[in-house]
Design an enzyme around this catalytic site. Structure first.
Site, PDB file in Angstrom:
ATOM      1  N   SER A   7       0.846  -1.198   0.000  1.00 52.89           N
ATOM      2  CA  SER A   7       0.000   0.000   0.000  1.00 52.89           C
ATOM      3  C   SER A   7       0.874   1.237   0.000  1.00 52.89           C
ATOM      4  CB  SER A   7      -0.898   0.024   1.236  1.00 52.89           C
ATOM      5  OG  SER A   7      -1.421   1.334   1.375  1.00 52.89           O
ATOM      6  N   HIS A  32      -1.219  -1.382  -4.269  1.00 50.47           N
ATOM      7  CA  HIS A  32      -2.476  -1.052  -3.579  1.00 50.47           C
ATOM      8  C   HIS A  32      -2.548   0.463  -3.403  1.00 50.47           C
ATOM      9  CE1 HIS A  32      -5.960  -2.034  -1.053  1.00 50.47           C
ATOM     10  NE2 HIS A  32      -5.529  -1.113  -0.203  1.00 50.47           N
ATOM     11  N   ASP A  34      -4.768   3.535  -2.006  1.00 53.76           N
ATOM     12  CA  ASP A  34      -5.829   3.855  -1.041  1.00 53.76           C
ATOM     13  C   ASP A  34      -6.404   5.245  -1.270  1.00 53.76           C
ATOM     14  OD1 ASP A  34      -6.014   1.583   0.785  1.00 53.76           O
ATOM     15  OD2 ASP A  34      -3.942   2.045   1.308  1.00 53.76           O
ATOM     16  N   MET A  36      -8.983   8.056  -0.165  1.00 49.57           N
ATOM     17  CA  MET A  36      -9.788   8.478   0.993  1.00 49.57           C
ATOM     18  C   MET A  36     -10.325   9.881   0.752  1.00 49.57           C
ATOM     19  SD  MET A  36      -7.436   7.169   4.142  1.00 49.57           S
ATOM     20  CE  MET A  36      -6.562   5.596   4.078  1.00 49.57           C
ATOM     21  N   HIS A  65      -8.465   0.982  -3.891  1.00 46.73           N
ATOM     22  CA  HIS A  65      -9.369   0.749  -2.756  1.00 46.73           C
ATOM     23  C   HIS A  65     -10.058   2.073  -2.449  1.00 46.73           C
ATOM     24  CE1 HIS A  65      -9.459  -0.174   1.906  1.00 46.73           C
ATOM     25  NE2 HIS A  65     -10.669  -0.046   1.388  1.00 46.73           N
ATOM     26  N   MET A  67     -12.135   4.335  -0.460  1.00 52.00           N
ATOM     27  CA  MET A  67     -12.755   4.613   0.850  1.00 52.00           C
ATOM     28  C   MET A  67     -13.441   5.966   0.730  1.00 52.00           C
ATOM     29  SD  MET A  67      -9.599   3.227   3.156  1.00 52.00           S
ATOM     30  CE  MET A  67      -8.485   3.249   1.758  1.00 52.00           C
ATOM     31  N   MET A 137     -11.337  -5.857   5.548  1.00 52.53           N
ATOM     32  CA  MET A 137     -10.496  -4.950   6.342  1.00 52.53           C
ATOM     33  C   MET A 137     -10.142  -5.628   7.657  1.00 52.53           C
ATOM     34  SD  MET A 137     -10.028  -2.296   4.482  1.00 52.53           S
ATOM     35  CE  MET A 137      -8.989  -1.492   5.712  1.00 52.53           C
ATOM     36  N   GLY A 144      -2.704   3.977   7.953  1.00 59.21           N
ATOM     37  CA  GLY A 144      -1.753   2.869   7.992  1.00 59.21           C
ATOM     38  C   GLY A 144      -1.234   2.689   9.409  1.00 59.21           C
ATOM     39  N   ASP A 175      -6.496  -6.458   4.366  1.00 61.80           N
ATOM     40  CA  ASP A 175      -5.898  -5.116   4.394  1.00 61.80           C
ATOM     41  C   ASP A 175      -5.863  -4.564   5.818  1.00 61.80           C
ATOM     42  OD1 ASP A 175      -5.004  -2.586   3.815  1.00 61.80           O
ATOM     43  OD2 ASP A 175      -6.731  -2.013   2.582  1.00 61.80           O
ATOM     44  N   SER A 198       2.832  -0.266   6.030  1.00 58.57           N
ATOM     45  CA  SER A 198       4.015   0.054   6.830  1.00 58.57           C
ATOM     46  C   SER A 198       5.005  -1.100   6.859  1.00 58.57           C
ATOM     47  CB  SER A 198       3.622   0.498   8.239  1.00 58.57           C
ATOM     48  OG  SER A 198       2.528  -0.208   8.689  1.00 58.57           O
TER      49      SER A 198
HETATM   50  C1  DX5 Z   1      -6.147   1.571   5.659  1.00 54.05           C
HETATM   51  C2  DX5 Z   1      -5.718   1.241   4.256  1.00 54.05           C
HETATM   52  C3  DX5 Z   1      -4.619   0.258   4.206  1.00 54.05           C
HETATM   53  C4  DX5 Z   1      -3.354   0.707   4.868  1.00 54.05           C
HETATM   54  C5  DX5 Z   1      -2.687  -0.484   5.449  1.00 54.05           C
HETATM   55  O1  DX5 Z   1      -7.307   2.320   5.615  1.00 54.05           O
HETATM   56  O2  DX5 Z   1      -6.789   0.705   3.496  1.00 54.05           O
HETATM   57  O3  DX5 Z   1      -4.370  -0.175   2.854  1.00 54.05           O
HETATM   58  O4  DX5 Z   1      -2.457   1.339   4.001  1.00 54.05           O
HETATM   59  O5  DX5 Z   1      -1.556  -0.078   6.136  1.00 54.05           O
HETATM   60  P1  DX5 Z   1      -0.795  -1.044   7.142  1.00 54.05           P
HETATM   61  O6  DX5 Z   1      -0.318  -2.228   6.331  1.00 54.05           O
HETATM   62  O7  DX5 Z   1       0.304  -0.204   7.661  1.00 54.05           O
HETATM   63  O8  DX5 Z   1      -1.771  -1.478   8.194  1.00 54.05           O
HETATM   64 ZN    ZN Z   2      -6.401  -0.277   1.513  1.00 52.91          ZN
END
Ligand code: DX5
Ligand code: ZN
Length: 215
Positions: A7, A32, A34, A36, A65, A67, A137, A144, A175, A198
């Site tokens: 991600s 990936h 994200d 938002m 993804h 959101m 999820m 993250g 995820d 991360s």
């Molecule tokens: C959270 C995101 C994830 C996030 C995961 O809302 O959808 O894709 O980047 O990060 P880690 O792997 O650090 O939990």
């Molecule tokens: Zn994600």
């Protein structure tokens, strides 16, 4: 074989191009991405223009993804921006999830539904024929670096058995909070694709980490 989808939410935003262009050589399977909107989740990231800018830098599939509220408003824009996979949340304001999934496929992308930790797998069962993947999820979306929610493993097992009993090919993607320990548990429970932010981007050696996540 398990797929790893780093991600880029956890990459250095000031050096995003370099981060994405290295991923294939580091052993990643998907990128990936994200998205938002500061409304569906309490954070804002990036949108189709960023996808378009990164598209020429990698041959890996871009896994978007969403959101966001009203996710179906963004299908055409992400198709034009070069996305390969588009996932939408069951909890979003989209009233017609079935039709939205059909529209994603009709636009030429793979379609998926995303379930928050509090949403039971029943929310996706009748959508499975329209889904190339289901994203479970394993943290609450928005950030993250959060801890993996262990109850996700029961959801993976239940969804795996539902998919198997119906003879479908739907992939299960996980995820949030994925590290080598939780990755192993997810794989044992029946996951096909692991998102890792991360874990990959904060690792001293991302290629080694991607290998470790595969188990
Ligand atoms: C959270 C995101 C994830 C996030 C995961 O809302 O959808 O894709 O980047 O990060 P880690 O792997 O650090 O939990
Ligand atoms: Zn994600």
């Amino acid at each position: 074989m398990i797929k790893i989808a780093p991600s880029i939410l956890s990459a250095n935003f000031a050096a995003m191009g370099e981060a994405v262009s290295r991923l294939a050589a580091q052993g990643a399977d998907w990128v990936h991405f994200d998205v938002m909107d500061g409304n569906f989740v309490p954070n804002i990231t990036f949108g189709p223009d960023m996808c378009k800018a990164l598209r020429p830098l990698t041959d890996l599939p871009i896994d978007v993804h969403l959101m966001v509220e009203h996710p179906s408003d963004w299908i055409e824009a992400f198709k034009k921006a070069g996305a390969d996979i588009l996932t939408i949340h069951a909890e979003s304001s989209e009233r017609h999830l079935h039709r939205a999934l059909q529209s994603i496929r009709a636009a030429g992308m793979q379609a998926g539904i995303v379930l928050n930790p509090a949403t039971p797998i029943g929310a996706c069962v009748h959508l499975l024929p329209e889904c190339d993947l289901v994203l479970l999820m394993s943290v609450n979306p928005g950030f993250g670096g959060q801890s993996f929610i262990p109850e996700t493993l029961n959801k993976i097992r239940a969804l795996r058995s539902e998919i198997r009993s119906r003879g479908l090919q739907t992939l299960i993607e996980i995820d949030g909070g994925v590290n080598p320990d939780t990755a192993r548990l997810c794989i044992e429970a029946g996951a096909d694709v692991l998102v890792a932010g991360s874990a990959v981007f904060k690792a001293p050696d991302p290629a080694e980490m991607i290998k470790a996540l595969r188990g």
